[in-house]
Scaffold this motif. Structure first.
Motif, PDB file in Angstrom:
ATOM      1  N   MET A 162       0.419   3.268  -5.565  1.00  0.00           N
ATOM      2  CA  MET A 162      -0.681   3.340  -4.603  1.00  0.00           C
ATOM      3  C   MET A 162      -0.888   4.775  -4.130  1.00  0.00           C
ATOM      4  O   MET A 162      -2.028   5.194  -3.898  1.00  0.00           O
ATOM      5  N   LEU A 210       0.815  -1.217   0.000  1.00  0.00           N
ATOM      6  CA  LEU A 210       0.000   0.000   0.000  1.00  0.00           C
ATOM      7  C   LEU A 210       0.851   1.271   0.000  1.00  0.00           C
ATOM      8  O   LEU A 210       0.338   2.359  -0.200  1.00  0.00           O
ATOM      9  N   ARG A 229     -10.999  -1.758   1.574  1.00  0.00           N
ATOM     10  CA  ARG A 229     -10.435  -0.409   1.432  1.00  0.00           C
ATOM     11  C   ARG A 229     -11.540   0.654   1.378  1.00  0.00           C
ATOM     12  O   ARG A 229     -11.347   1.774   1.831  1.00  0.00           O
ATOM     13  N   GLU A 275      -7.889  -0.011  -5.335  1.00  0.00           N
ATOM     14  CA  GLU A 275      -7.568   0.963  -4.292  1.00  0.00           C
ATOM     15  C   GLU A 275      -8.112   2.344  -4.664  1.00  0.00           C
ATOM     16  O   GLU A 275      -8.681   3.053  -3.838  1.00  0.00           O
TER      17      GLU A 275
END
Lengths: 239, 393
Positions: A225, A220, B219, B188
């Motif tokens: 990201m 992450l 998420r 994401e």
């Protein structure tokens, strides 16, 4: 992802090594399978002398032929293919044996390894073996097969095995098999692959779901990201 | 739960007759398929975007605007809009325009496109596909939410004082789905913005999508948009239906065997077992589709691929009749009965307006007068606080 479920292969107390024999020979019996079996048998014997046991799984690629077309055309793996991938994922050592056709390893052999995930076999010790009708194919193992296994980031033992018709009556083939078997056992004993997976796994390229469906770690904190969450890419390097 | 059709826009030879439709015929056919989707009681029609033969759909908003004008309820969307090779400024403008013309009956799904040669035709490079997609969407997201945008990034010319026109209908941006099957960064991004996540759910085993959907849900919750169950998920699916299973298999097999992507590979039996494709009776399609929620969780949108592989228009329309009459009503009833009450409703313009304004009237922007320099300046709209800077008379 490292596979923590596997028993550590400690040389002190003796380990059971999972050896997977990949045989691309078509007939049964075939000289290709015979060569692979002799290697597996010697690996078992040498490991025994070192206080270990070897559990052998044989993958006869001929049995995967019906599933091969969908694996190549659509990356869809049938049940036998899936089982073969799982066996390779868990392997501590591999013997890969191919017949030479038209001056190269058989298409079945190449195709099988080409459809696997790039990171499935990283760091695994491998004995490469090939058979042919003539000694003129002797360099196929080192010049063609070894390069593919280098791409797959495997650890191929120094001794390549090649048997043409005349080699089967030559005792020196047996001594080369012994040598390759010892090399493989030493590499398995070193625990190289497990240590690499423990410490260096993230330094190789992986895709989500690769390594036979086990590569599920998501970083992450990566630049991408950060970009995904409204951030910017780092500045371009000048020059 | 919304049900609908999605098309790739392929122009494929009918293997049973050897006839390939002309571009013109196929474009006319897709309009009829979309109209039929509404007629048989489904909710959504989606079209893909491609820039190479044998596909026709290079200009989705043009097609969707036409369909919007000839339908009344149908929600129009894409499968997908290329967020890589399209300039995000053009996406912002074109889809806002579509949103006005369709009176809010639209949304869009973003995808990257996986055909390498297409990228350089639009000045891009497939090796940069992922950062390009992420950066472009960050910009698109702002263009629909800020009247005036200053922006600088890696890939596109910087923007100074840019206003994307028209502003979204009711100042509520079109809902966005992010389509992906194996890219955690896309999941994401969808979660970060509270957008929808769509797994095409065709051609591959469900494990490919299942993990990413679970990640997206986690998420989504992490970023505070709601619980995992409230995350907005869409799925594809693929079916060929006949009254009885044997007829379905017999009729579809020649198309299956020659189909793009999977033809000449797996057998139809293996493929239907390994992927979500169902070839069979209405009941078999119902049973298979109801299984999806068991591994994906309750979700908001189910699209079916029904018109590919060279199936002629008449067959596709008949398929839609069967789907609309015998499959969808049961699916509606069963999914409603099974769904967790915590599940979010499917996103629509009306719901988004209500969420933003409650009972208040939505913002309607009116531009300030043209100052004669063809540049809108810092406060283009009359309801912005800054006084417009008219030149002194």
């Amino acid at each position: 992802m490292t596979d923590a479920s596997r028993e550590p292969a400690s040389p002190d107390q003796g380990s059971t090594y999972r050896l997977v024999v990949v045989n691309a020979g078509i007939s049964d019996p075939s000289s290709t399978k015979l060569l692979a079996d002799r290697v597996a048998q010697r690996v078992g014997a040498v490991a025994g002398e070192h206080g270990h046991r070897v559990a052998v799984t044989v993958l006869d690629l001929r049995e995967l032929l019906p599933e091969m077309s969908q694996a190549v055309s659509s990356q869809l793996f049938g049940p036998k293919f899936t089982a073969a991938i799982e066996a390779l994922r868990q392997a501590d050592g591999i013997v890969a044996s191919a017949p030479v056709y038209k001056a190269g390893p058989s298409g079945l052999f190449d195709t099988f390894f080409q459809v696997l995930d790039n990171d499935l076999l990283i760091g695994k010790p491998v004995v490469l073996a090939a058979t042919a009708g003539t000694a003129r194919h002797a360099l196929v193992v080192d010049e063609q097969m070894r390069s593919m296994f280098a791409f797959l980031r495997t650890l191929v033992v120094p001794t390549s095995l090649f048997a043409s018709t005349e080699d089967w009556q030559d005792r020196s083939l047996g001594s080369r098999i012994d040598r390759a078997a010892l090399e493989l056992v030493l590499l398995m004993e070193s625990g190289f692959e497990k240590k690499l997976r423990g410490d260096g796994w993230s330094s190789y390229q992986h895709e989500f779901g690769s390594a036979g469906g086990t590569e599920l770690g998501i970083d992450l904190g990566s630049d991408l990201m950060k970009l995904a969450t409204g951030g910017a890419l780092p500045p371009r390097k000048k020059g | 739960m919304q049900f609908g059709i999605f098309s790739v826009s392929d122009i494929t030879r009918d293997p049973t007759t050897g006839v390939t439709p002309s571009e013109s015929e196929r474009i006319d056919a897709i309009v009829k398929i979309a109209q039929k989707t509404e007629e048989v009681g489904m909710d959504v029609f989606a079209i893909g975007e491609h820039h190479n033969p044998p596909f026709f759909s290079s200009s989705p908003t043009t097609l969707l605007a036409y369909i919007a004008a000839t339908t009344e309820r149908l929600l129009l969307t894409t499968s997908t809009t290329l967020i890589t090779t399209n300039d995000p400024v053009r996406i912002a403008e074109e889809y806002a325009m579509l949103q006005h013309l369709a009176k809010g009956r639209m949304d869009l799904m973003l995808g990257r496109g996986n055909t390498g040669p297409v990228y350089p035709w639009f000045g891009q490079d497939i090796r940069q596909s992922l950062p390009l997609a992420l950066e472009n969407y960050n910009l698109l997201h702002r263009l629909w939410r800020e009247d005036v945008v200053d922006w600088e990034g890696h890939f596109r010319t910087p923007l100074q004082g840019f206003t994307s026109t028209p502003r979204p209908l009711d100042d509520v941006p079109p809902f966005v789905w992010h389509g992906s099957i194996r890219t955690p960064e896309i999941a994401e991004q969808a979660a970060y913005y509270g957008d929808g996540f769509f797994a095409n759910n065709i051609f591959w085993p469900k494990e490919h999508y299942q993990r990413l959907i679970a990640f997206y849900r986690q998420r989504f919750e992490h970023y505070g948009h709601g619980s995992q169950k409230e995350a907005i998920v869409g799925l594809g699916g693929q079916a060929y239906i006949a009254k009885n299973s044997q007829d379905a298999k017999r009729e579809f097999r020649p198309y299956f065997n020659e189909a793009p992507v999977y033809g000449h590979g797996p057998s139809m039996e293996d493929f239907t077992e390994m992927t979500p494709l169902t070839v069979g009776s209405p009941q078999e399609v119902i049973d298979r589709t109801l299984e999806f929620r068991e591994w994906a969780g309750d979700y908001q949108r189910q699209l079916f691929l029904m018109d590919h592989a060279g199936l002629p228009l008449a067959t596709v329309l008949k398929q839609l009749d069967l789907l609309g009459e015998e499959v969808i009503p049961v699916l509606r009833k069963e999914t409603e009965a099974r769904r967790d009450p915590e599940t979010a409703p499917a996103p629509t313009h009306e719901r988004l307006v209500k969420a933003k304004y409650g009972e208040a009237a939505p913002r309607q922007v009116r531009p300030n007068a043209n100052r004669g320099d063809n540049v809108t300046g810092t406060s283009p709209y009359q309801d912005t606080e800054q006084e417009p800077a008219f030149p002194a008379l």
